[in-house]
Motif scaffolding. Structure first.
Motif, PDB file in Angstrom:
ATOM      1  N   ALA A 188       0.858  -1.183   0.000  1.00  0.00           N
ATOM      2  CA  ALA A 188       0.000   0.000   0.000  1.00  0.00           C
ATOM      3  C   ALA A 188       0.893   1.231   0.000  1.00  0.00           C
ATOM      4  CB  ALA A 188      -0.919   0.005   1.214  1.00  0.00           C
ATOM      5  N   ILE A 189       0.586   2.192  -0.865  1.00  0.00           N
ATOM      6  CA  ILE A 189       1.420   3.379  -0.981  1.00  0.00           C
ATOM      7  C   ILE A 189       0.581   4.635  -0.806  1.00  0.00           C
ATOM      8  CG2 ILE A 189       3.007   4.682  -2.463  1.00  0.00           C
ATOM      9  CD1 ILE A 189       3.802   2.092  -3.801  1.00  0.00           C
ATOM     10  N   LEU A 190       1.018   5.477   0.118  1.00  0.00           N
ATOM     11  CA  LEU A 190       0.385   6.765   0.372  1.00  0.00           C
ATOM     12  C   LEU A 190       1.284   7.851  -0.230  1.00  0.00           C
ATOM     13  CD1 LEU A 190      -0.436   6.162   4.148  1.00  0.00           C
ATOM     14  CD2 LEU A 190      -1.855   5.604   2.161  1.00  0.00           C
ATOM     15  N   GLY A 191       0.704   8.826  -0.879  1.00  0.00           N
ATOM     16  CA  GLY A 191       1.513   9.846  -1.543  1.00  0.00           C
ATOM     17  C   GLY A 191       2.081   9.352  -2.859  1.00  0.00           C
ATOM     18  N   ALA A 192       1.349   8.461  -3.526  1.00  0.00           N
ATOM     19  CA  ALA A 192       1.866   7.809  -4.734  1.00  0.00           C
ATOM     20  C   ALA A 192       1.955   8.738  -5.937  1.00  0.00           C
ATOM     21  CB  ALA A 192       1.002   6.598  -5.088  1.00  0.00           C
ATOM     22  N   SER A 193       1.282   9.868  -5.898  1.00  0.00           N
ATOM     23  CA  SER A 193       1.357  10.772  -7.041  1.00  0.00           C
ATOM     24  C   SER A 193       2.453  11.820  -6.880  1.00  0.00           C
ATOM     25  CB  SER A 193       0.004  11.465  -7.262  1.00  0.00           C
ATOM     26  OG  SER A 193      -0.361  12.229  -6.133  1.00  0.00           O
ATOM     27  N   ARG A 238       6.532  13.216  -6.073  1.00  0.00           N
ATOM     28  CA  ARG A 238       7.785  13.066  -6.830  1.00  0.00           C
ATOM     29  C   ARG A 238       8.502  11.761  -6.525  1.00  0.00           C
ATOM     30  NH1 ARG A 238      11.930  17.200  -6.272  1.00  0.00           N
ATOM     31  NH2 ARG A 238      11.473  17.141  -4.049  1.00  0.00           N
ATOM     32  N   VAL A 239       8.512  11.355  -5.261  1.00  0.00           N
ATOM     33  CA  VAL A 239       9.171  10.102  -4.880  1.00  0.00           C
ATOM     34  C   VAL A 239       8.185   8.939  -4.888  1.00  0.00           C
ATOM     35  CG1 VAL A 239      10.409   8.901  -3.024  1.00  0.00           C
ATOM     36  CG2 VAL A 239      10.933  11.294  -3.523  1.00  0.00           C
ATOM     37  N   GLY A 240       6.979   9.186  -4.406  1.00  0.00           N
ATOM     38  CA  GLY A 240       5.992   8.121  -4.317  1.00  0.00           C
ATOM     39  C   GLY A 240       5.640   7.502  -5.656  1.00  0.00           C
ATOM     40  N   ARG A 241       5.566   8.333  -6.690  1.00  0.00           N
ATOM     41  CA  ARG A 241       5.241   7.811  -8.017  1.00  0.00           C
ATOM     42  C   ARG A 241       6.329   6.846  -8.499  1.00  0.00           C
ATOM     43  NH1 ARG A 241       1.983   9.172 -12.348  1.00  0.00           N
ATOM     44  NH2 ARG A 241       2.822   8.561 -14.375  1.00  0.00           N
ATOM     45  N   GLN A 242       7.589   7.173  -8.217  1.00  0.00           N
ATOM     46  CA  GLN A 242       8.677   6.301  -8.660  1.00  0.00           C
ATOM     47  C   GLN A 242       8.707   4.999  -7.864  1.00  0.00           C
ATOM     48  OE1 GLN A 242      12.471   8.152  -9.855  1.00  0.00           O
ATOM     49  NE2 GLN A 242      11.609  10.110  -9.227  1.00  0.00           N
ATOM     50  N   ILE A 243       8.402   5.076  -6.567  1.00  0.00           N
ATOM     51  CA  ILE A 243       8.326   3.848  -5.773  1.00  0.00           C
ATOM     52  C   ILE A 243       7.206   2.962  -6.313  1.00  0.00           C
ATOM     53  CG2 ILE A 243       7.829   2.889  -3.486  1.00  0.00           C
ATOM     54  CD1 ILE A 243       9.044   5.442  -2.280  1.00  0.00           C
ATOM     55  N   THR A 244       6.084   3.576  -6.635  1.00  0.00           N
ATOM     56  CA  THR A 244       4.967   2.823  -7.211  1.00  0.00           C
ATOM     57  C   THR A 244       5.386   2.134  -8.505  1.00  0.00           C
ATOM     58  OG1 THR A 244       3.398   4.422  -6.270  1.00  0.00           O
ATOM     59  CG2 THR A 244       2.587   3.001  -8.036  1.00  0.00           C
ATOM     60  N   GLY A 245       6.123   2.858  -9.337  1.00  0.00           N
ATOM     61  CA  GLY A 245       6.598   2.284 -10.590  1.00  0.00           C
ATOM     62  C   GLY A 245       7.512   1.086 -10.383  1.00  0.00           C
TER      63      GLY A 245
END
Length: 209
Positions: A4-9, A11-18
């Motif tokens: 589960a990822i919070l703050g996924a949109s 700068r860092v969260g999007r890359q972790i999601t990727g």
């Protein structure tokens, strides 16, 4: 793994999601604006998007339910998001039996080398005149320290956008000496790697080139 990822949109969260999707994991993100993440669907793994924010208990329960680990890449948003959301995050994780949390912090809440007993943002090591953001991260740290979670706080210094460059240094509790910057790419890679490591359990980790 179910992540589960919070703050996924962000700068860092999007890359972790990727990274998580590219490696075939099931990822559930909590987003105020789901449209910002639609383009990640189909990039590997399985992406589930829950609309809402980390201040909504119902949305948190929905996003975190079934997760093996949680990533928080929430920013302060210039307000009290962290100090208000972290008690809810900790409570929800405890309620659901989730133990592992990796969160993005700031170098300001690492220990000061020059003034023992102080954090960097409280000492002369910080050049920032405004400490509101660091105070918010400090509030989140205090909440984690009193919890029973297995947490790791990744604390980057100056954080320009950019791809992973490699060659970064990490240090428990402190910013690596003479560290001046670290890209969002390397910060995301290191934070993602901590989902599979317990080396920095219940610790702050400074990261810089």
């Amino acid at each position: 793994m179910n992540i589960a990822i919070l703050g996924a949109s962000g700068r860092v969260g999007r890359q972790i999601t990727g990274h998580a999707l590219e490696n075939g994991h099931t990822v559930t993100v909590l987003a105020r604006n789901p449209d910002k993440l639609i383009d990640l669907i189909g990039s590997g793994g399985q992406l589930k998007i829950v609309e809402g924010n980390a201040l909504e208990t119902g949305a948190l329960l929905q996003a975190l339910n079934g997760a093996d680990a949680v990533v928080s890449a929430l920013s302060t948003d210039g307000g009290s998001v962290l100090s208000e959301s972290f008690p809810l995050i900790v409570e929800t994780m405890s309620q659901l039996g989730i133990n592992r949390l990796v969160a993005i912090g700031t170098a300001g809440i690492l220990d000061s080398r020059s003034e023992p007993g102080l954090l960097r943002y409280q000492s002369s090591e910080s050049a920032r005149k405004l400490t509101r953001a660091a105070e918010e991260h400090h509030a989140a740290l205090r909440i984690l320290e009193t919890s029973e979670l297995d947490w790791t706080l990744v604390c980057p210094t100056y954080l320009p956008d950019g791809p992973a460059e490699g060659g970064y240094r990490i240090e428990r509790g402190y910013l690596p000496e003479n560290g001046t910057r670290i890209t969002t790419g390397d910060t995301a890679l290191f934070a993602y790697s901590q989902l599979f490591s317990r080396e920095y359990s219940k610790a702050r980790v400074g990261i810089a080139y």
